[in-house]
Design a protein around this motif. Structure first.
Motif, PDB file in Angstrom:
ATOM      1  N   GLU A   1      23.560  15.259  43.276  1.00  0.00           N
ATOM      2  CA  GLU A   1      23.855  14.583  42.009  1.00  0.00           C
ATOM      3  C   GLU A   1      24.465  15.551  41.004  1.00  0.00           C
ATOM      4  O   GLU A   1      25.448  15.242  40.318  1.00  0.00           O
ATOM      5  CB  GLU A   1      22.581  13.958  41.430  1.00  0.00           C
ATOM      6  N   LEU A   2      23.859  16.742  40.910  1.00  0.00           N
ATOM      7  CA  LEU A   2      24.374  17.760  39.992  1.00  0.00           C
ATOM      8  C   LEU A   2      25.735  18.259  40.457  1.00  0.00           C
ATOM      9  O   LEU A   2      26.669  18.398  39.644  1.00  0.00           O
ATOM     10  CB  LEU A   2      23.386  18.928  39.904  1.00  0.00           C
ATOM     11  N   ALA A   3      25.868  18.532  41.746  1.00  0.00           N
ATOM     12  CA  ALA A   3      27.136  19.053  42.270  1.00  0.00           C
ATOM     13  C   ALA A   3      28.280  18.080  42.021  1.00  0.00           C
ATOM     14  O   ALA A   3      29.382  18.484  41.617  1.00  0.00           O
ATOM     15  CB  ALA A   3      26.999  19.334  43.766  1.00  0.00           C
ATOM     16  N   VAL A   4      28.026  16.789  42.261  1.00  0.00           N
ATOM     17  CA  VAL A   4      29.060  15.767  42.034  1.00  0.00           C
ATOM     18  C   VAL A   4      29.456  15.731  40.560  1.00  0.00           C
ATOM     19  O   VAL A   4      30.648  15.727  40.216  1.00  0.00           O
ATOM     20  CB  VAL A   4      28.553  14.388  42.492  1.00  0.00           C
ATOM     21  N   ALA A   5      28.454  15.696  39.688  1.00  0.00           N
ATOM     22  CA  ALA A   5      28.733  15.594  38.253  1.00  0.00           C
ATOM     23  C   ALA A   5      29.522  16.799  37.749  1.00  0.00           C
ATOM     24  O   ALA A   5      30.473  16.655  36.972  1.00  0.00           O
ATOM     25  CB  ALA A   5      27.418  15.457  37.478  1.00  0.00           C
ATOM     26  N   VAL A   6      29.142  18.002  38.193  1.00  0.00           N
ATOM     27  CA  VAL A   6      29.836  19.212  37.740  1.00  0.00           C
ATOM     28  C   VAL A   6      31.246  19.258  38.310  1.00  0.00           C
ATOM     29  O   VAL A   6      32.196  19.640  37.613  1.00  0.00           O
ATOM     30  CB  VAL A   6      29.041  20.468  38.139  1.00  0.00           C
ATOM     31  N   ALA A   7      31.417  18.868  39.576  1.00  0.00           N
ATOM     32  CA  ALA A   7      32.752  18.865  40.189  1.00  0.00           C
ATOM     33  C   ALA A   7      33.692  17.929  39.435  1.00  0.00           C
ATOM     34  O   ALA A   7      34.858  18.270  39.179  1.00  0.00           O
ATOM     35  CB  ALA A   7      32.657  18.443  41.655  1.00  0.00           C
ATOM     36  N   ILE A   8      33.183  16.766  39.057  1.00  0.00           N
ATOM     37  CA  ILE A   8      34.000  15.809  38.296  1.00  0.00           C
ATOM     38  C   ILE A   8      34.346  16.378  36.921  1.00  0.00           C
ATOM     39  O   ILE A   8      35.489  16.278  36.457  1.00  0.00           O
ATOM     40  CB  ILE A   8      33.268  14.460  38.162  1.00  0.00           C
ATOM     41  N   SER A   9      33.350  17.020  36.284  1.00  0.00           N
ATOM     42  CA  SER A   9      33.582  17.580  34.953  1.00  0.00           C
ATOM     43  C   SER A   9      34.596  18.717  34.990  1.00  0.00           C
ATOM     44  O   SER A   9      35.455  18.834  34.119  1.00  0.00           O
ATOM     45  CB  SER A   9      32.261  18.086  34.360  1.00  0.00           C
ATOM     46  N   LEU A  10      34.493  19.569  36.011  1.00  0.00           N
ATOM     47  CA  LEU A  10      35.349  20.750  36.088  1.00  0.00           C
ATOM     48  C   LEU A  10      36.755  20.444  36.605  1.00  0.00           C
ATOM     49  O   LEU A  10      37.739  20.994  36.124  1.00  0.00           O
ATOM     50  CB  LEU A  10      34.712  21.811  36.990  1.00  0.00           C
ATOM     51  N   PHE A  11      36.830  19.550  37.619  1.00  0.00           N
ATOM     52  CA  PHE A  11      38.093  19.384  38.331  1.00  0.00           C
ATOM     53  C   PHE A  11      38.672  17.973  38.267  1.00  0.00           C
ATOM     54  O   PHE A  11      39.830  17.773  38.633  1.00  0.00           O
ATOM     55  CB  PHE A  11      37.919  19.783  39.809  1.00  0.00           C
ATOM     56  N   GLY A  12      37.881  16.986  37.860  1.00  0.00           N
ATOM     57  CA  GLY A  12      38.380  15.618  37.774  1.00  0.00           C
ATOM     58  C   GLY A  12      37.923  14.747  38.920  1.00  0.00           C
ATOM     59  O   GLY A  12      37.555  15.230  39.991  1.00  0.00           O
ATOM     60  N   LEU A  13      37.959  13.436  38.684  1.00  0.00           N
ATOM     61  CA  LEU A  13      37.463  12.472  39.671  1.00  0.00           C
ATOM     62  C   LEU A  13      38.263  12.471  40.964  1.00  0.00           C
ATOM     63  O   LEU A  13      37.730  12.221  42.040  1.00  0.00           O
ATOM     64  CB  LEU A  13      37.482  11.061  39.063  1.00  0.00           C
ATOM     65  N   GLN A  14      39.563  12.711  40.884  1.00  0.00           N
ATOM     66  CA  GLN A  14      40.422  12.624  42.051  1.00  0.00           C
ATOM     67  C   GLN A  14      40.636  13.973  42.734  1.00  0.00           C
ATOM     68  O   GLN A  14      41.464  14.089  43.634  1.00  0.00           O
ATOM     69  CB  GLN A  14      41.786  12.035  41.648  1.00  0.00           C
ATOM     70  N   SER A  15      39.888  14.975  42.344  1.00  0.00           N
ATOM     71  CA  SER A  15      40.091  16.325  42.861  1.00  0.00           C
ATOM     72  C   SER A  15      39.497  16.509  44.245  1.00  0.00           C
ATOM     73  O   SER A  15      38.610  15.762  44.681  1.00  0.00           O
ATOM     74  CB  SER A  15      39.468  17.343  41.909  1.00  0.00           C
TER      75      SER A  15
END
Length: 340
Positions: free
Chosen positions: A292-306
């Protein structure tokens, strides 16, 4: 064990299917959801993850930390695996596969994003689903609480620096502000909220109010998990359908990492003669991820489509069936350990 825990892989698989179908049939809807963000934080994802995490944080009993010295070996094993081994093996495997072995299949920018997503998974030790894995292996529930509580406290201060260091090693520019904001949003705030809720509801001699609250919140937390899975796979639906090979490429190092870390931890647990009811959950905590944390941080840092977001989503896809297989293995090998 409830119907959710018993058929966890089925519910998650169904939600993955729903997300993929809905994302391809109604891409405009998911684009609208994707646009709902503040300071690079996607609001729908944040809400669902909060709904999922908060009730599980209420289960964390920080008063149990006073017993940390009673059985130090199990806690030491978890901490070493979580903070000194797993993040670095994940980073190495990411580099090995996407910068060396798969270099002809993925362009350099996408490869770097895949590695970043894997690193975020590796730096986020499990803090929620571990209660399920511990229950399934008949682990010592109180000791599991100690392990989770200590790991959560360490995560507040260690997640961002380790993630930033390893992302820097793989040539990713880290926006520290976004990374720290993510830690506050998805670790510190729900952890504090959970602790305050537990303090308000729990009574030293009567846990009925707390237990009633947790029973009420359990289906809400489950809804948050399943809704998050639908949303994440809906966001990535077109990418996944257009390039299913990417899922396989990402899954291979994730599978090697998960089974490899479990093997290391399980062998170490046997070597230091832990009882099975401590060894099994200790290894599960060290093996599984706070996706859950990894997904949220990845979206915040790189974007939903990254590619980073896709890698963390594949982590969700891989984790549930793999962890259930490890639960089965741990239960079948209980005789390897001294039974207390």
């Amino acid at each position: 064990m409830g119907i959710f825990e018993r058929y966890l892989s089925i519910w998650v698989s169904l939600c993955i299917l729903v997300g993929l179908v809905a994302g391809n049939l109604t891409p405009a809807l998911f684009q609208w959801f994707a646009a709902l963000e503040i300071a690079h934080v996607n609001i729908p994802v944040a809400i669902f993850i909060w709904i999922m995490i908060y009730p599980m944080m209420v289960q964390v009993d920080f008063s149990s930390i006073k017993d940390v010295g009673k059985k130090p070996k199990g806690l030491a094993l978890t901490l070493v695996i979580n903070w000194l081994v797993k993040p670095f093996t994940m980073a190495f495997l990411g580099w090995l596969f996407f910068k060396v072995l798969f270099v002809d299949f993925v362009d350099p920018q996408t490869a770097t994003e895949y590695i970043a997503g894997m690193i975020l998974l590796g730096v986020a030790p499990c803090t929620a689903m571990v209660f399920v894995w511990s229950n399934l292996t008949k682990g010592d529930a109180n000791y599991t609480l100690v392990q989770v509580s200590v790991n959560d406290l360490i995560m507040i201060v260690a997640f961002a620096p380790i993630a930033a260091f390893l992302l820097g090693v793989t040539d990713v520019t880290v926006p520290w502000g976004t990374l720290l904001l993510s830690v506050v949003l998805y670790v510190l705030i729900p952890l504090v909220a959970g602790a305050l809720t537990r303090r308000a509801l729990d009574n030293e001699n009567d846990h009925s109010r707390l237990n009633d609250f947790l029973s009420t919140m359990k289906p809400i937390s489950i809804t948050g998990l399943l809704a998050t899975v639908v949303l994440l796979f809906g966001f990535q639906a077109e990418t996944i359908i257009a390039n299913p090979v990417a899922i396989v490429l990402i899954a291979i190092p994730l599978l090697i990492q998960t089974y490899g870390i479990f093997a290391i931890a399980y062998a170490a647990a046997k070597a230091i003669k832990l009882p099975h009811n401590i060894a099994a959950p200790a290894c599960m905590i060290g093996t599984s991820n706070f996706f859950e944390l990894a997904v949220a941080v990845a979206i915040s840092l790189f974007g939903l489509q990254s590619g980073a977001a896709l890698a963390t989503v594949v982590g969700v896809l891989v984790e549930v069936p793999v962890m259930l297989s490890l639960v089965a293995f741990a239960n079948k090998t209980k005789h390897w350990f001294d039974i207390n």
